[in-house]
Design an enzyme around this catalytic site. Structure first.
Site, PDB file in Angstrom:
ATOM      1  N   GLU A   1       1.319  -0.662  -5.075  1.00  0.00           N
ATOM      2  CA  GLU A   1       0.449   0.474  -5.372  1.00  0.00           C
ATOM      3  C   GLU A   1       1.379   1.632  -5.725  1.00  0.00           C
ATOM      4  OE1 GLU A   1      -3.104   3.370  -3.749  1.00  0.00           O
ATOM      5  OE2 GLU A   1      -1.623   2.649  -2.348  1.00  0.00           O
TER       6      GLU A   1
ATOM      7  N   ASP B   1       0.837  -1.199   0.000  1.00  0.00           N
ATOM      8  CA  ASP B   1       0.000   0.000   0.000  1.00  0.00           C
ATOM      9  C   ASP B   1       0.876   1.255   0.000  1.00  0.00           C
ATOM     10  OD1 ASP B   1      -2.745   1.207   0.531  1.00  0.00           O
ATOM     11  OD2 ASP B   1      -1.640   1.999   2.245  1.00  0.00           O
TER      12      ASP B   1
HETATM   13  C1  GLC Z   1      -3.921   3.499  -0.369  1.00  0.00           C
HETATM   14  C2  GLC Z   1      -5.228   2.748  -0.273  1.00  0.00           C
HETATM   15  C3  GLC Z   1      -6.309   3.702   0.123  1.00  0.00           C
HETATM   16  C4  GLC Z   1      -5.959   4.285   1.475  1.00  0.00           C
HETATM   17  C5  GLC Z   1      -4.579   4.906   1.448  1.00  0.00           C
HETATM   18  C6  GLC Z   1      -4.094   5.173   2.824  1.00  0.00           C
HETATM   19  O1  GLC Z   1      -3.950   4.464  -1.352  1.00  0.00           O
HETATM   20  O2  GLC Z   1      -5.490   2.109  -1.488  1.00  0.00           O
HETATM   21  O3  GLC Z   1      -7.563   3.083   0.181  1.00  0.00           O
HETATM   22  O4  GLC Z   1      -6.895   5.252   1.841  1.00  0.00           O
HETATM   23  O5  GLC Z   1      -3.616   4.042   0.864  1.00  0.00           O
HETATM   24  O6  GLC Z   1      -3.732   3.961   3.442  1.00  0.00           O
END
Ligand code: GLC
Length: 570
Positions: A291, A231
């Site tokens: 991500e 993440d």
């Molecule tokens: C990432 C997740 C998102 C979350 C953010 C903070 O972007 O996909 O849903 O709000 O991280 O953890």
């Protein structure tokens, strides 16, 4: 008579075993050369919204386990479960209070073990969401860190003095609105949080943090976890001098000044860290998905690592910047990612992005457009990640009143930013109350379209979006060209038709997709630069395109938003 009954029952037994085998392992093309994750279809599950086994209105792990057969027959090879760790849920689990347990709202560690066991029985791998950049403000690490300037874990987070009374250390903004710094009166310093104040950033420059997080990967290995989705991984490091970010003209959706994240995003240290993490996950036999929000292809390329030694599957979010149904725009994006030389992971939908069904709908041909997007997404080179319900044509169901908004992003940004509730509504299983998701009150309202768009109804309709996905997925799993073949664009300048060949040593597949709302001719021979001499064997197509092809013409007539996929036999 007895013999006859015995023969009959033996035959029945054989048929039953054959059927069971098909159920346990849908057909797959064999390959030993490729790692499993290159041939796999991933499927993201947002656990709050998938299936509720105890009728408290929230999905849970037992709910997921009960739906594994559905996923298996759909053709899913790996599930990515959004965070289900203990959490106060300020950001619905992306604020982790214990990295090595399961939140009681989702079940227990034993439920997780059962889920992993049952998934593996069906050849489905399990990927955990690993929230590496920040923890919850209620994680014991942070509670200790904030307790005193001398606390042993003080340096696990990022603490600084303000610039003066009431002034944070610099101008960095939280992506959820406001300053990225919160003053804590206990110790008279500010702590840094890229997201909500309830999500303090971990200090990855501290080796103790790195060790603790690496240990987390080993913990989940013991519980059968096959990999992690990292993440917000681009945010792991910040400029140690905390230089102000460059300010741009205008305001953002929260009314704050626009600025770039020059000094707190995509810092070079991220890559050193990823190479160290990769050594650990390689030793554990786990795959990494990232991500990875990037502004350009060079940044994306860097995430593979100089020797393919960082993230195996960095997601390409630039794909989501194609806002309209434009063949040239998609062609350009695909070619850009292809030029990175890595194994692509195009992103089309997830829990942070308006559902693709809604993004590309024209109000008239919505279902056909959903099939078009599937036809493209599942025939491109790379590893696809489906978002739950995408296979049904689930749409966004956004809140209309501020008081109904659950997502903190929407609460801060309303009305310009409605938040992400719309793409997180309950999975639509059948036409019964609450779409069969729960007998209780669902935490988010079910989209009213569920009476038509649900697993049960779509399973019995041969033309449904769900059955289109099933056919596509079955075809992909059996096609060496779709699994491993290269990507060659054809008909390069066409404004309406996106077409390409996927070629492996053994097979050539032609894909032609009409991105317009009018019928388009498509010349097979000239588009394929002479490679198509005669025999095209239609594998999958929406009806009008198929009719033209069956007429043995070399010019196809692609109906509006048609999908045409054929094998080219030499
Ligand atoms: C990432 C997740 C998102 C979350 C953010 C903070 O972007 O996909 O849903 O709000 O991280 O953890």
């Amino acid at each position: 008579m007895y013999m006859l009954t015995r023969q009959l029952s033996r035959r029945l037994l054989i048929i039953a075993i054959l059927l069971a085998t098909m159920l346990v392992s849908p057909l797959r093309a064999q390959s030993n050369a490729q790692p499993w994750w290159q041939h796999a279809i991933f499927y993201e599950i947002y656990p709050r919204s998938f299936a509720d086994s105890n009728n408290d209105g929230l999905g849970d792990l037992r709910g997921i386990t009960s739906k594994l057969d559905y996923l298996h027959t759909l053709g899913v090879d790996a599930i990515w479960i959004s965070p289900c760790y203990p959490s106060p849920q300020f950001d619905f689990g992306y604020d982790v209070a214990d990295y090595e347990n399961i939140d009681p709202m989702y079940g227990t560690l034993a439920d997780f073990d059962a889920l992993a066991r049952e998934a593996h029985k069906r050849n489905i791998r399990v990927i955990m969401d690993f929230v590496v950049n920040h923890s919850s403000h209620q994680h014991p690490w942070f509670l200790e860190s904030k307790s005193s300037r001398n606390a042993p874990r003080r340096d696990w987070y990022i603490w600084r003095d303000g610039k003066g009374p009431g002034l944070p250390p610099n101008n960095w903004e939280s992506s959820f609105g406001g300053s990225a710094w919160t003053f804590d009166p206990t110790t008279g310093q500010y702590y840094y949080h890229y997201f909500e104040a309830e999500q303090p950033d971990l200090n990855w420059r501290n080796p103790a943090v790195e060790k603790a997080m690496f240990d987390v990967t080993r913990f989940w290995r013991k519980h059968g976890v096959d990999g992690f989705r990292l993440d917000a991984v681009d945010l792991l490091f910040e400029d140690p001098d905390l230089k102000d970010n460059p300010v741009l003209p205008g305001k953002n959706e929260f009314g704050d000044p626009q600025m770039t994240d020059k000094f707190n995003d995509n810092l070079p240290q991220v890559h050193d860290e990823l190479r160290r993490l990769r050594k650990v996950t390689d030793a554990n036999g786990q795959v990494l998905i990232g991500e990875t929000w990037t502004d350009n292809i060079d940044e994306l390329k860097a995430y593979y690592g100089p020797h393919q030694d960082e993230i195996q599957l960095p997601m390409d979010f630039m794909f989501t910047t194609v806002k309209s149904l434009s063949a040239p725009d998609f062609r350009k994006q695909i070619e850009l990612v292809e030029s990175a030389g890595g194994w692509p992971v195009f992103v089309i939908s997830n829990h942070d992005i308006v559902r693709s069904y809604t993004r590309y709908a024209d109000g008239k041909n919505n279902d056909q457009i959903a099939k078009l997007m599937a036809g493209m997404y599942l025939t491109l080179r790379g590893t696809p990640i489906l978002y739950y319900g995408e296979e049904l044509g689930m749409e966004n169901h956004d809140p209309v009143r501020k008081e109904d908004v659950k997502d903190p992003l929407g609460q801060h940004g309303w009305p310009e930013q409605k938040g992400r509730d719309g793409e997180r509504t309950p999975m639509q299983w059948d036409a019964s109350r609450n779409a069969g998701f729960t007998q209780g009150t669902p935490w988010l309202p079910v989209d009213p379209a569920y009476t038509t768009y649900n697993v049960a109804a779509e399973s019995t309709n041969p033309d449904s979006i769900l059955n289109f996905y099933r056919r596509l997925l079955a075809m992909r799993h059996l096609s060496p060209a779709l699994l491993d073949g290269d990507y060659t664009p054809i008909g390069q300048n066409g404004p309406n038709v996106l077409a390409y060949l996927r070629r492996s040593g053994k097979e050539t597949i032609l894909v032609a997709l009409n991105f317009s709302n009018s019928t388009q001719p498509f010349d097979l021979n000239s588009a394929a630069q002479g490679t198509i001499q005669a025999k095209t064997e239609v594998l999958l197509s929406t009806s009008a395109a198929k009719d033209a092809a069956n007429g043995q013409q070399h010019t196809l007539l692609l109906s509006p938003y048609a999908v045409y996929i054929a094998r080219i036999n030499p």
